[in-house]
Scaffold this motif. Structure first.
Motif, PDB file in Angstrom:
ATOM      1  N   VAL A 131      79.141  10.395  19.912  1.00 38.70           N
ATOM      2  CA  VAL A 131      79.854  11.529  20.499  1.00 38.70           C
ATOM      3  C   VAL A 131      78.860  12.373  21.304  1.00 38.70           C
ATOM      4  O   VAL A 131      77.815  12.769  20.783  1.00 38.70           O
ATOM      5  N   LEU A 195      73.813  18.934  13.065  1.00 38.42           N
ATOM      6  CA  LEU A 195      75.107  19.401  12.551  1.00 38.42           C
ATOM      7  C   LEU A 195      76.211  18.447  12.987  1.00 38.42           C
ATOM      8  O   LEU A 195      77.155  18.174  12.242  1.00 38.42           O
ATOM      9  N   ALA A 199      78.554  15.067  10.766  1.00 37.64           N
ATOM     10  CA  ALA A 199      80.026  15.118  10.749  1.00 37.64           C
ATOM     11  C   ALA A 199      80.605  13.908  11.480  1.00 37.64           C
ATOM     12  O   ALA A 199      81.499  13.230  10.988  1.00 37.64           O
ATOM     13  N   PHE A 200      80.069  13.605  12.678  1.00 38.09           N
ATOM     14  CA  PHE A 200      80.583  12.488  13.488  1.00 38.09           C
ATOM     15  C   PHE A 200      79.851  11.177  13.226  1.00 38.09           C
ATOM     16  O   PHE A 200      80.245  10.141  13.756  1.00 38.09           O
ATOM     17  N   GLY A 201      78.766  11.237  12.474  1.00 35.90           N
ATOM     18  CA  GLY A 201      77.982  10.036  12.233  1.00 35.90           C
ATOM     19  C   GLY A 201      76.895   9.872  13.278  1.00 35.90           C
ATOM     20  O   GLY A 201      75.721   9.874  12.963  1.00 35.90           O
ATOM     21  N   PHE A 233      72.980   8.198   8.346  1.00 34.70           N
ATOM     22  CA  PHE A 233      72.822   6.886   7.700  1.00 34.70           C
ATOM     23  C   PHE A 233      71.826   6.037   8.485  1.00 34.70           C
ATOM     24  O   PHE A 233      72.078   4.878   8.821  1.00 34.70           O
ATOM     25  N   PHE A 425      75.564  20.179   1.362  1.00 37.72           N
ATOM     26  CA  PHE A 425      76.902  19.621   1.198  1.00 37.72           C
ATOM     27  C   PHE A 425      76.955  18.194   1.727  1.00 37.72           C
ATOM     28  O   PHE A 425      77.202  17.963   2.910  1.00 37.72           O
TER      29      PHE A 425
ATOM     30  N   GLY B   2      79.766   7.378   4.057  1.00 37.03           N
ATOM     31  CA  GLY B   2      80.588   8.407   4.658  1.00 37.03           C
ATOM     32  C   GLY B   2      80.706   9.591   3.724  1.00 37.03           C
ATOM     33  O   GLY B   2      80.022   9.662   2.694  1.00 37.03           O
ATOM     34  N   TRP B   3      81.572  10.512   4.133  1.00 37.52           N
ATOM     35  CA  TRP B   3      81.778  11.732   3.346  1.00 37.52           C
ATOM     36  C   TRP B   3      83.161  11.687   2.699  1.00 37.52           C
ATOM     37  O   TRP B   3      84.136  11.209   3.296  1.00 37.52           O
ATOM     38  N   ASP B  17      83.655   8.541   8.006  1.00 32.15           N
ATOM     39  CA  ASP B  17      82.312   8.514   8.615  1.00 32.15           C
ATOM     40  C   ASP B  17      82.247   9.261   9.941  1.00 32.15           C
ATOM     41  O   ASP B  17      81.258   9.176  10.657  1.00 32.15           O
ATOM     42  N   GLY B  18      83.327   9.991  10.287  1.00 35.49           N
ATOM     43  CA  GLY B  18      83.292  10.820  11.495  1.00 35.49           C
ATOM     44  C   GLY B  18      83.754  10.121  12.755  1.00 35.49           C
ATOM     45  O   GLY B  18      83.937  10.762  13.785  1.00 35.49           O
ATOM     46  N   SER B  44      83.324  16.388   0.615  1.00 42.52           N
ATOM     47  CA  SER B  44      82.130  16.424   1.461  1.00 42.52           C
ATOM     48  C   SER B  44      80.869  15.852   0.810  1.00 42.52           C
ATOM     49  O   SER B  44      79.813  15.868   1.440  1.00 42.52           O
ATOM     50  N   PRO B  82      82.313  25.541   1.773  1.00 39.76           N
ATOM     51  CA  PRO B  82      83.094  26.606   2.415  1.00 39.76           C
ATOM     52  C   PRO B  82      84.473  26.172   2.926  1.00 39.76           C
ATOM     53  O   PRO B  82      85.268  27.032   3.284  1.00 39.76           O
ATOM     54  N   HIS B  99      79.236  25.429  12.128  1.00 40.71           N
ATOM     55  CA  HIS B  99      78.300  24.336  11.835  1.00 40.71           C
ATOM     56  C   HIS B  99      78.923  23.291  10.915  1.00 40.71           C
ATOM     57  O   HIS B  99      78.413  22.188  10.797  1.00 40.71           O
ATOM     58  N   LEU B 100      80.038  23.639  10.276  1.00 38.07           N
ATOM     59  CA  LEU B 100      80.690  22.676   9.379  1.00 38.07           C
ATOM     60  C   LEU B 100      82.086  22.269   9.866  1.00 38.07           C
ATOM     61  O   LEU B 100      82.675  21.337   9.328  1.00 38.07           O
ATOM     62  N   PHE B 102      83.149  20.679  12.354  1.00 40.46           N
ATOM     63  CA  PHE B 102      83.316  19.306  12.873  1.00 40.46           C
ATOM     64  C   PHE B 102      83.827  18.359  11.790  1.00 40.46           C
ATOM     65  O   PHE B 102      84.272  17.257  12.083  1.00 40.46           O
ATOM     66  N   ARG B 103      83.699  18.757  10.525  1.00 38.39           N
ATOM     67  CA  ARG B 103      84.103  17.867   9.434  1.00 38.39           C
ATOM     68  C   ARG B 103      85.604  17.938   9.139  1.00 38.39           C
ATOM     69  O   ARG B 103      86.079  17.239   8.252  1.00 38.39           O
ATOM     70  N   PHE B 107      88.871  19.581  14.328  1.00 35.21           N
ATOM     71  CA  PHE B 107      87.696  19.614  15.196  1.00 35.21           C
ATOM     72  C   PHE B 107      87.114  18.220  15.416  1.00 35.21           C
ATOM     73  O   PHE B 107      86.531  17.956  16.470  1.00 35.21           O
ATOM     74  N   GLY B 108      87.290  17.333  14.454  1.00 34.12           N
ATOM     75  CA  GLY B 108      86.922  15.943  14.693  1.00 34.12           C
ATOM     76  C   GLY B 108      87.657  15.428  15.922  1.00 34.12           C
ATOM     77  O   GLY B 108      87.057  14.874  16.852  1.00 34.12           O
ATOM     78  N   PHE B 111      86.597  17.234  19.345  1.00 27.28           N
ATOM     79  CA  PHE B 111      85.289  16.902  19.924  1.00 27.28           C
ATOM     80  C   PHE B 111      85.164  15.421  20.275  1.00 27.28           C
ATOM     81  O   PHE B 111      84.370  15.066  21.145  1.00 27.28           O
TER      82      PHE B 111
END
Lengths: 465, 465
Positions: A131, A195, A199-201, A233, A425, B2-3, B17-18, B44, B82, B99-100, B102-103, B107-108, B111
């Motif tokens: 991304v 950051l 989130a996006f890998g 990763f 986190f 992944g998360w 995995d975003g 997360s 959060p 900063h978080l 994107f998860r 927002f995934g 973006f």
């Protein structure tokens, strides 16, 4: 339509539209156009010509355009036009008229190659599912300490009756500045990139970065473009693999898409080097060098191995280094890097696992190793003729180790709470690198001064155009 | 790897995995993993799982990963994390933890779409042979007057015992500043882009631009990205054609490459609008709107025609405009543009040939036309829900007319000698436009606040992260 590059025998016009250095030869049959029109066909005048494409009678091109109509769109006074080809304008002179230098063959080729390299960057990462992130240019964070920064402000400090808001102790009150705090131009998008990666890998940045360092050299710019991929990763090995693949990909893309321009630049380099003594000239031609780089593995070795090679080198024993090899832990100078790349290995080198003491706080701490000091999972790629072209590392993903290192190095832990949240986190092993785009363009085009590969260079004392 | 997005029945892990909002369902067979491990599978947390892909027994996905091994890479304290999905975090709240954010799914999706649009920009212009130019970010030129600027400086004005160098009359001596003169952040790369276009034929920029305006709205950013193509041998008509083709191309690219994310965002918009009264909701769904835009011609009309439509509208006659239509020559307000786009034509509109008095100095002066004042070959594209998304014009290529206009408008002619040189040496008809990238991302994603389509928004009082 295009601009006149030359006009021979009152009959043959070399017309160029900027898409290639290969001019279209326009044949203006004798007697067909008025003397008044012919007089106006001067270097850099713009023309609109219609006619018939015919096989060329001359050498150097396959076809000509036999003009049926010819219109002067814009005149160009031959006496005043600043680029007189007879005088062979120098690169230094052309830098002063950077607004017109794109019209020369050299800069036409350089900036078309630059375009291709930029496109290849996006293609490479897009194909891999990264991304593209636009990390901020204006930043309140000066935590990374990567270099001196430019202040960004709207405070009226430049007024005569100075209205800069000040605190009681006389310091500037930045609460009244545009962003409610002191801000600077970014030196790197890495921390924000992390950051994104967590989130996006996988993400990459490609944007301008800044250094307010008073370095008036052929290798430094105050404003330059940087590419910074960041991968979750991913460890140091994966990081080196990606960086090497990436560099080879974009060079190959330029060879495949800009061969004509590169061959022109290769010849330019040969001509430039003719004035140098034989032993200062490049051992390989430009095309040969590029082909060599994409076909051979980069040499990978640890910092520790590099120190051994340098220490044992004849160069060191004969005291030819300005900075002698004092031992493990010393920072490598440009002359040492060049020795490794240009004399010892004669190919790009990936140096890795540097001493922690000479690297940034966010690099991953390696397990202790007998006989040497603490190292970090850093890697730099060094290229012949350019020096460091990539700097990267696996990032320290362990919160406790990262915080401890930040405290040791006086990095403000609280201010960077957002950066540390990625470790709080769901932290993951991750890595990334930065590539200075202009150095890459230099490497591919063979231009020796970095000011000749960016449109309008910003350097100490100069922000023209 | 992944998360964790969610963990149901101590057995089903939604792992992400975003790369997409579609989670991989990991099945952790009951009894196979220790209670200690299972307790650590929180939202997360990051995991590494190996196992076998099997057809899913549940709904909503085609396959599951039956876990053979399961390793916790990074914990995430469920109490402290959060983003608690139960509370349905608002966009405002997520902006504070940008900063978080994107998860999250929203927002995934935003973006990833932003990435695709950016890639499509490069693909579009590269395919057409345009050269990507990096125009300068730091500039000494404040001649365009496109907006208030940020100062860039290294002068030590922030020190307590102020060391700012001053002239005898008390003004700041910028000769001692980094670039030897006062410098600002660019508001547009257009003037430099014209230098490129009159050499390469066709160029585009894609870089950050800045406005130091104190506009705290959902439509303004202090730092935003802009795309500015500039074409030689191009008139207003060609310019409108290119802009329309360009917008359709990048939207189609997103539909073709990000359908899942766009469908998610379409549903999000429906949910968001549920709280609005029926008549305030969008008439079309997001996907429907995008399909409509790429399949229909944009409405093209002159400023003069637009004034007539507005004047004769019931809306105007019933005095529903805050700013009444006073007549030809007035500047259009956002409410007028929205009326034309959203009520009258119900599609994107290209307004063109504006009064010279309300447009910039470099726009080409049209031939006089009976019954109306002097116009210029300008064009703005207005999009439903967003307003102005593109502003462009054919540029004044005639040196005498350009200089005269600059003098009228107090633009410093000598300082811009480099810009005028393009008119002195082989001037050509040329045109270009600027597209605000974030507005385009808003249009495609349906996000109503511009701060939600850029990673880390810079606005008055805020430069976080």
């Amino acid at each position: 339509m295009g601009w006149v590059r030359s006009f021979r025998n009152n009959q043959f016009i070399a017309l160029n539209d900027g898409s290639t250095n290969n001019n279209l030869q326009v044949v203006a049959e004798l007697g067909k156009f008025s003397d008044d029109t012919l007089k106006r066909i001067t270097t850099s005048a713009s023309l609109k010509v219609t006619g018939t494409i015919i096989p060329s009678l001359g050498k150097g091109q396959k076809m000509d355009l036999q003009a049926a109509t010819l219109e002067i769109l814009g005149d160009s006074d031959a006496e005043k036009y600043p680029i007189q080809l007879k005088n062979r304008p120098t690169l230094e002179y052309l830098r002063e008229i950077a607004h017109l230098r794109f019209r020369t063959n050299t800069f036409g080729a350089v900036f078309r190659v630059r375009h291709s390299l930029a496109f290849a960057v996006h293609q490479f990462f897009n194909d891999k599912g990264f991304v593209y992130m636009h990390t901020p240019i204006i930043t309140a964070s000066d935590a990374e300490g990567a270099g001196e920064m430019f202040r960004v402000t709207t405070l009226p400090f430049d007024e005569k009756n100075e209205k800069t808001p000040r605190n009681e102790d006389g310091t500037v009150n930045f609460k009244d500045d545009f962003f409610g705090r002191a801000t600077n131009l970014t030196v790197s998008g890495q921390l924000e990139g992390e950051l994104g990666a967590t989130a996006f890998g996988e993400i990459y940045t490609f944007g301008p970065t800044f250094r307010a360092e008073n370095s008036n050299t052929a290798r430094h710019l105050a404003e330059f473009w940087m590419i910074e991929p960041e991968m979750a990763f991913c460890d140091l090995e994966d990081n080196m693999n990606l960086a090497e693949e990436f560099i080879k990909y974009i060079i190959k893309y330029a060879i495949d898409n800009n061969r004509e321009d590169l061959e022109f630049l290769a010849q330019r380099l040969v001509d430039e080097e003719k004035q140098l003594p034989q032993d200062k000239r490049s051992e390989m031609g430009l095309m040969e060098k590029l082909e060599f780089v994409i076909k051979n593995n980069f040499e990978r070795l640890t910092y520790t191995e590099a120190i051994d090679i340098l220490r044992e080198s004849n160069h060191n024993k004969k005291k030819k280094f300005q900075y002698p090899i004092t031992g493990w832990g010393m920072d490598l100078q440009s002359e040492h890097e060049r020795y490794l790349v240009e004399k010892h290995f004669k190919k790009p080198v990936i140096l890795n696992n540097y001493p922690a003491a000479i690297k940034a706080f966010y690099m991953r701490q390696n397990d202790p190793q007998e006989g040497i000091g603490q190292t970090v999972a850093a890697m730099d790629i060094l290229a012949p003729g350019i020096g460091e072209i990539v700097g990267g590392s696996q990032r320290e993903e362990r919160l406790d180790k990262l915080e401890a290192r930040m405290k040791e190095m006086n990095i403000p832990v609280e201010e960077l709470y957002w950066y540390l949240d990625t470790r709080r986190f769901g932290t993951v092993p991750h890595a990334g690198f930065g590539l200075g785009f202009e150095r890459m363009v230099q490497f591919v085009t063979g231009m020796t001064n970095i000011r000749d590969v960016i449109a309008f260079p910003r350097t100490p004392g100069s922000a023209e155009f």
